[in-house]
Design a protein around this motif. Structure first.
Motif, short mmCIF file in Angstrom:
data_model
loop_
_atom_site.label_atom_id
_atom_site.label_comp_id
_atom_site.label_asym_id
_atom_site.label_seq_id
_atom_site.Cartn_x
_atom_site.Cartn_y
_atom_site.Cartn_z
N ALA A 1 0.77 -1.33 -0.27
CA ALA A 1 -0.08 -0.14 0.05
C ALA A 1 0.90 1.35 -0.14
N ASN A 2 0.48 2.32 -0.66
CA ASN A 2 1.20 3.63 -0.62
C ASN A 2 0.63 4.18 0.77
N THR A 3 1.68 4.38 1.60
CA THR A 3 1.37 4.93 2.97
C THR A 3 1.80 6.32 3.04
N ALA A 4 2.25 6.94 1.99
CA ALA A 4 2.65 8.32 1.72
C ALA A 4 1.63 9.28 2.53
N ILE A 5 0.44 9.28 2.23
CA ILE A 5 -0.57 10.05 2.53
C ILE A 5 -0.81 9.72 3.91
N ILE A 6 -0.71 8.43 4.43
CA ILE A 6 -1.03 8.27 5.82
C ILE A 6 -0.11 8.76 6.71
N GLY A 7 1.48 8.62 6.06
CA GLY A 7 2.75 9.55 6.81
C GLY A 7 1.98 11.28 6.91
N ALA A 8 1.59 11.77 5.87
CA ALA A 8 1.30 13.08 5.79
C ALA A 8 0.26 13.27 6.90
N LEU A 9 -0.64 12.42 6.84
CA LEU A 9 -1.98 12.72 7.79
C LEU A 9 -1.45 12.56 9.37
N ILE A 10 -0.70 11.63 9.64
CA ILE A 10 0.00 11.68 10.78
C ILE A 10 0.72 12.84 11.57
N ALA A 11 1.22 13.28 10.53
CA ALA A 11 2.46 14.47 10.52
C ALA A 11 1.25 15.72 10.90
N GLN B 1 6.20 17.74 7.00
CA GLN B 1 5.34 16.65 6.65
C GLN B 1 5.81 15.85 5.50
N ASN B 2 6.57 16.66 4.47
CA ASN B 2 6.76 16.05 3.39
C ASN B 2 8.08 14.86 3.95
N LEU B 3 8.94 15.22 4.84
CA LEU B 3 9.98 14.25 5.30
C LEU B 3 9.52 13.21 5.90
N ILE B 4 8.22 13.29 6.70
CA ILE B 4 7.63 12.21 7.30
C ILE B 4 7.12 11.22 6.36
N GLN B 5 6.23 11.95 5.41
CA GLN B 5 5.50 10.92 4.56
C GLN B 5 6.55 10.29 3.55
N THR B 6 8.01 10.98 3.40
CA THR B 6 8.89 10.08 2.53
C THR B 6 9.37 8.87 3.28
N ALA B 7 9.58 9.13 4.65
CA ALA B 7 10.02 7.98 5.32
C ALA B 7 9.27 6.74 5.44
N ILE B 8 8.06 6.94 5.87
CA ILE B 8 6.92 6.09 5.95
C ILE B 8 6.88 5.19 4.83
N SER B 9 6.70 6.10 3.69
CA SER B 9 6.38 5.42 2.31
C SER B 9 7.65 4.45 1.66
N SER B 10 8.78 5.03 1.90
CA SER B 10 10.06 4.35 1.85
C SER B 10 10.29 3.24 2.41
N ALA B 11 9.72 3.02 3.72
CA ALA B 11 10.25 1.81 4.55
C ALA B 11 9.09 0.69 4.13
N THR B 12 7.93 1.29 3.60
CA THR B 12 6.67 0.28 3.34
C THR B 12 7.21 -0.47 2.04
N PHE B 13 7.58 0.49 0.95
CA PHE B 13 7.89 -0.23 -0.35
C PHE B 13 9.20 -1.05 -0.16
N GLY B 14 10.10 -0.47 0.66
CA GLY B 14 11.53 -1.24 0.80
C GLY B 14 11.31 -2.52 1.42
N ALA B 15 10.95 -2.69 2.74
CA ALA B 15 10.47 -3.87 3.25
C ALA B 15 9.64 -4.82 2.43
N ALA C 1 -5.79 9.64 -4.00
CA ALA C 1 -5.63 9.65 -2.34
C ALA C 1 -6.73 9.11 -1.81
N GLY C 2 -7.85 9.11 -2.32
CA GLY C 2 -9.12 8.55 -1.58
C GLY C 2 -9.02 6.87 -2.04
N ASP C 3 -8.82 6.41 -3.08
CA ASP C 3 -8.21 5.03 -3.49
C ASP C 3 -7.28 4.44 -2.60
#
Length: 536
Positions: free
Chosen positions: A44-54, A74-88, A519-521
């Motif tokens: 899943a693309n978690t970038a928007i989730i990271g932005a919402l958390i920030a 907020q951009n730095l935070i969403q970059t991190a969670i998205s990278s970790a999701t796809f990376g792992a 984003a909704g999808d």
């Protein structure tokens, strides 16, 4: 959105609390990525989730948290969670699942080492290629636009937030009804010709049996198309790099869209990538030699060919996945890695070498594409390159945040993989790779690949490097998703009608709505996946 004073530095990725948030959300992102890939076979693309958390953190009435109202943090935070999701999930769990499925558990750690190195190189190459002629910042990168618009809406409110919210509601409602709203939204943003080919490819794959009585996938037509289109795409990339400015007019056009990466930067980045992948392949081979594996079953000539082909395949895989991701927001990483495997079987590499080859290839591409999405988000938030020094500084900070997240993902996979494999939880695509290695391929398949590579190459030549029609058509053929095909074509028709009636002024509103759909999808897909996990 806040204006940046001249000479102001971009927020640092290594600020203590930002670093703490980066690591914490990266752990969450890595867990999400691993769990989804081994249970559902998706990420899943978690970038928007990271932005919402920030955004939520920034509303906590404590001085320390208020600075996270900055869209750049907020951009730095969403970059991190998205990278970790796809990376792992994509870059690491898929490669290490292959030796497990083949029964060679002693090769899991060597494969993990190679996959981790490939993941870091993957992201580093995109960082050095982003905003070049090959991968321009002005490219679509649809998920990046969706995340940027979500962050901007949270910051600015007003009509922009209203249109984005309307689009997000439409995205959630459509996804709940089974409509791929990300595909629908992409049609409002990307190159029309590229997306038209993508949609047609999706429909041809879905309706080939009822309409023509032929399963194009069983005939390896999509794979042949991608081979032909991919080879031409690589030649086109090389041509772009080597092409010299011949006239003053060409130079004038160049100035209209300045790039932060020159042709020299691009050639260096690609050269670095190939050499780095060659070194990684050699490292993997040496580790396996020490363990007593595959090298003993290959002659020196075959070993040399294996190393060169592994590096070349990883390199091409990355470029093709990147092109598809930039234009459509979809990347056929699983399928392109399978093509690499099929060619490796035809060459005659032994089974163990094939497992390492496809794992190495699968490790490249996802981090490349995801980093492109995140840098596109940052590029928009920083003003689309208006302040070039600020843009480059911000891009560097995003890269640092992403690399930290990839490191966290590597540690998470190292700790967790034994638990997953003990329960026989392996990415489903690994079963396909292992079965293909066991079954092998015939000379008939080789002929099919060569035959269908010809029209794939022709279509890519006709479309040119900007439209990427061959690669996108092949991407559609490789994916079995008929609703997405109809969604893309419907979106293209609506886009054309709106532009005809309302003119260019409608483009901004359509882009915001499209970002909302995507984003909704993404939100619906994420939470529905989590809900499915709870049921398992």
């Amino acid at each position: 959105m806040e204006k940046q004073p001249e000479n102001k530095k971009h927020p640092r990725a290594l600020e203590p609390f930002t670093l703490l948030l980066t690591i914490g959300l990266s752990v969450i992102g890595a867990i999400i990525g691993m769990q989804l890939i081994v249970t559902l076979g998706i990420s899943a693309n978690t970038a928007i989730i990271g932005a919402l958390i920030a955004m939520v953190i920034s509303r906590i009435p404590v001085t320390l948290f208020r600075k996270y109202r900055s869209v750049h943090r907020q951009n730095l935070i969403q970059t991190a969670i998205s990278s970790a999701t796809f990376g792992a999930g994509n870059s690491l769990m898929i490669p290490i699942g292959i030796p497990f499925m083949m029964g060679h558990h002693e090769l899991i750690i060597p494969m993990l080492i190679g996959a981790v190195l490939a993941m870091f190189v993957d992201a580093a190459i995109l960082y050095r290629l982003f905003d070049s002629k090959v991968f321009p910042a002005s490219g679509a990168w649809p998920p990046g636009i969706a995340t940027a618009e979500s962050i901007k809406a949270g910051d600015q409110g007003g009509k922009r937030a209203g249109w984005l919210g309307l689009g997000a509601l439409g995205g959630i409602a459509g996804s709940a009804m089974g409509i791929p709203m990300s595909a629908f939204g992409v049609a409002f943003i990307g190159n029309i010709w590229a997306l038209l080919m993508f949609g047609v490819g999706l429909l041809l794959r879905g309706y080939s049996v009822p309409l023509f009585g032929v399963d194009v996938n069983k005939l390896y037509i999509p794979h042949g198309f991608m081979i032909g289109a991919g080879v031409v795409a690589l030649i086109q990339v090389t041509t772009i790099i080597l092409k010299k400015k011949k006239t003053d007019a060409a130079s004038a056009v160049e100035k209209e869209e300045p790039y932060t990466r020159t042709e020299k930067d691009t050639s260096r980045a690609l050269g670095f990538g190939f050499i780095a992948y060659l070194v990684i392949a050699l490292i993997i081979a040496l580790i396996i030699a020490i363990i007593g594996g595959v090298i003993t079953k290959m002659s020196f000539g075959m070993l040399l060919l294996f190393l060169l082909f592994a590096a070349f395949a990883a390199f091409v895989h990355e470029v093709i996945v990147g092109i598809a991701a930039m234009h459509s927001g979809w990347f056929p990483a699983f399928a392109v890695a399978l093509i690499t495997l099929i060619i490796g079987i035809l060459i005659g590499f032994p089974p163990l070498a094939l497992g390492l080859l496809v794992g190495f290839s699968a490790a490249t591409g996802p981090a490349f594409a995801d980093m492109g999405y995140d840098l596109k988000t940052g590029y928009i938030l920083r003003g689309n390159g208006e302040d070039m020094a600020y843009e480059l500084d911000g891009r560097k900070q995003q890269f640092i945040a992403g690399m930290i997240a990839f490191g966290v993902a590597a540690i998470a996979v190292l700790i967790a993989y034994k638990g997953y494999f003990a329960q026989n939880l392996v990415p489903p695509v690994d079963k396909v790779y292992a079965a293909t290695i066991e079954a092998g391929v015939s000379g008939d398949i080789a002929r099919q690949l060569f035959l269908w590579a010809i029209p794939g190459a022709i279509l890519q030549i006709v479309g040119g490097s900007k439209r990427q029609m061959g690669v996108l058509f092949a991407t559609g053929l490789l994916l079995l998703n008929v609703p997405a095909g109809w969604a893309v074509l419907a979106g293209i028709v609506i886009r054309a009608v709106v532009l005809k009636v309302r003119g260019k002024q409608a483009e901004t509103t359509m882009s915001i709505l499209a970002a909302g759909f995507i984003a909704g999808d993404a939100l619906y897909s994420f939470f529905s996946s989590v809900f499915k996990l709870k049921k398992l």
